[in-house]
Design a protein around this motif. Structure first.
Motif, PDB file in Angstrom:
ATOM      1  N   VAL A  51      44.490  40.204  25.034  1.00 26.38           N
ATOM      2  CA  VAL A  51      43.465  39.328  25.576  1.00 26.38           C
ATOM      3  C   VAL A  51      44.096  38.240  26.435  1.00 26.38           C
ATOM      4  N   VAL A  52      45.204  37.659  25.952  1.00 27.38           N
ATOM      5  CA  VAL A  52      45.886  36.601  26.707  1.00 27.38           C
ATOM      6  C   VAL A  52      46.435  37.155  28.014  1.00 27.38           C
ATOM      7  N   ALA A  53      47.063  38.342  27.985  1.00 28.28           N
ATOM      8  CA  ALA A  53      47.618  38.943  29.195  1.00 28.28           C
ATOM      9  C   ALA A  53      46.519  39.247  30.201  1.00 28.28           C
ATOM     10  N   ALA A  54      45.405  39.791  29.707  1.00 30.85           N
ATOM     11  CA  ALA A  54      44.296  40.099  30.608  1.00 30.85           C
ATOM     12  C   ALA A  54      43.715  38.825  31.194  1.00 30.85           C
ATOM     13  N   SER A  55      43.625  37.786  30.388  1.00 29.59           N
ATOM     14  CA  SER A  55      43.108  36.507  30.865  1.00 29.59           C
ATOM     15  C   SER A  55      44.033  35.919  31.931  1.00 29.59           C
ATOM     16  N   ARG A  56      45.341  36.014  31.705  1.00 25.30           N
ATOM     17  CA  ARG A  56      46.316  35.503  32.671  1.00 25.30           C
ATOM     18  C   ARG A  56      46.211  36.269  33.992  1.00 25.30           C
ATOM     19  N   MET A  64      43.606  37.823  35.122  1.00 28.49           N
ATOM     20  CA  MET A  64      42.336  37.470  35.746  1.00 28.49           C
ATOM     21  C   MET A  64      42.446  36.123  36.454  1.00 28.49           C
ATOM     22  N   GLU A  65      43.139  35.161  35.856  1.00 29.47           N
ATOM     23  CA  GLU A  65      43.320  33.852  36.475  1.00 29.47           C
ATOM     24  C   GLU A  65      44.157  33.970  37.756  1.00 29.47           C
ATOM     25  N   GLU A  66      45.172  34.839  37.738  1.00 29.59           N
ATOM     26  CA  GLU A  66      45.979  35.051  38.949  1.00 29.59           C
ATOM     27  C   GLU A  66      45.128  35.640  40.065  1.00 29.59           C
ATOM     28  N   VAL A  67      44.303  36.602  39.729  1.00 28.30           N
ATOM     29  CA  VAL A  67      43.428  37.217  40.727  1.00 28.30           C
ATOM     30  C   VAL A  67      42.452  36.185  41.275  1.00 28.30           C
ATOM     31  N   GLN A 101      44.287  33.941  43.674  1.00 26.71           N
ATOM     32  CA  GLN A 101      44.539  34.586  44.963  1.00 26.71           C
ATOM     33  C   GLN A 101      43.268  34.677  45.787  1.00 26.71           C
ATOM     34  N   ILE A 102      42.155  34.960  45.144  1.00 29.57           N
ATOM     35  CA  ILE A 102      40.876  35.003  45.865  1.00 29.57           C
ATOM     36  C   ILE A 102      40.556  33.623  46.419  1.00 29.57           C
ATOM     37  N   PHE A 103      40.755  32.583  45.602  1.00 27.20           N
ATOM     38  CA  PHE A 103      40.509  31.209  46.059  1.00 27.20           C
ATOM     39  C   PHE A 103      41.385  30.888  47.257  1.00 27.20           C
ATOM     40  N   MET A 104      42.678  31.221  47.182  1.00 32.86           N
ATOM     41  CA  MET A 104      43.600  30.933  48.288  1.00 32.86           C
ATOM     42  C   MET A 104      43.176  31.691  49.540  1.00 32.86           C
ATOM     43  N   PHE A 162      52.450  35.118  47.960  1.00 30.23           N
ATOM     44  CA  PHE A 162      53.518  36.042  47.604  1.00 30.23           C
ATOM     45  C   PHE A 162      54.652  35.304  46.913  1.00 30.23           C
ATOM     46  N   ASP A 163      55.135  35.904  45.824  1.00 32.84           N
ATOM     47  CA  ASP A 163      56.242  35.299  45.097  1.00 32.84           C
ATOM     48  C   ASP A 163      57.583  35.640  45.745  1.00 32.84           C
TER      49      ASP A 163
END
Length: 140
Positions: free
Chosen positions: A18-23, A25-28, A31-34, A48-49
């Motif tokens: 759940v934590v990995a999926a949440s993380r 989702m937050e990254e996505v 990126q959408i916000f950016m 890009f990293d």
């Protein structure tokens, strides 16, 4: 599809999942916000990293900084500018050569056309001479 369903069901409510999926989702979402709020070229650098770079020891000496620990950007820009100027000169020379080649080709095609017309005229003349000879031989 069934295999994916089984994998999902086998994971259960594992807290780490759940934590990995949440993380993720937050990254996505980030990126959408950016992508929505930043100009295109700035977003590319932020999202890009990984960054591209050079290994200083492998650079040509013309591009190395004085301390040999990195690249001198001013030298690199001058080097690239000189390369671009040389490429432009080469393109101009190649265009002149192509133009000359096209003129030569057009001249050759005109000569071929003229020779074909001469060849047809000569074939007709040979045909006329052969008929004349046949006519003379038949009279004898």
């Amino acid at each position: 599809m069934n295999e994916l369903t089984n994998q999902f069901n086998n994971q259960g409510n594992n807290a780490a999942t759940v934590v990995a999926a949440s993380r993720e989702m937050e990254e996505v979402k980030g990126q959408i916000f950016m992508a929505q709020n930043m100009p295109r070229n700035e977003c590319a650098y932020v999202s890009f990293d990984k960054r591209l770079g050079f290994i200083a020891e492998l650079l040509p000496p013309e591009l190395r900084a004085d301390d040999i620990m990195g690249m001198d950007h001013q030298k690199a820009i001058m080097w690239l500018w000189q390369g671009a100027r040389e490429n432009i000169e080469e393109v101009d020379e190649l265009q002149k050569e192509l133009s000359s080649t096209n003129e030569t080709l057009e001249t050759a095609l005109e000569m071929i056309s003229d020779l074909q017309e001469e060849n047809k005229a000569l074939e007709q003349r040979v045909s006329d001479i052969e008929e004349f000879i046949k006519g003379r031989l038949l009279r004898r």
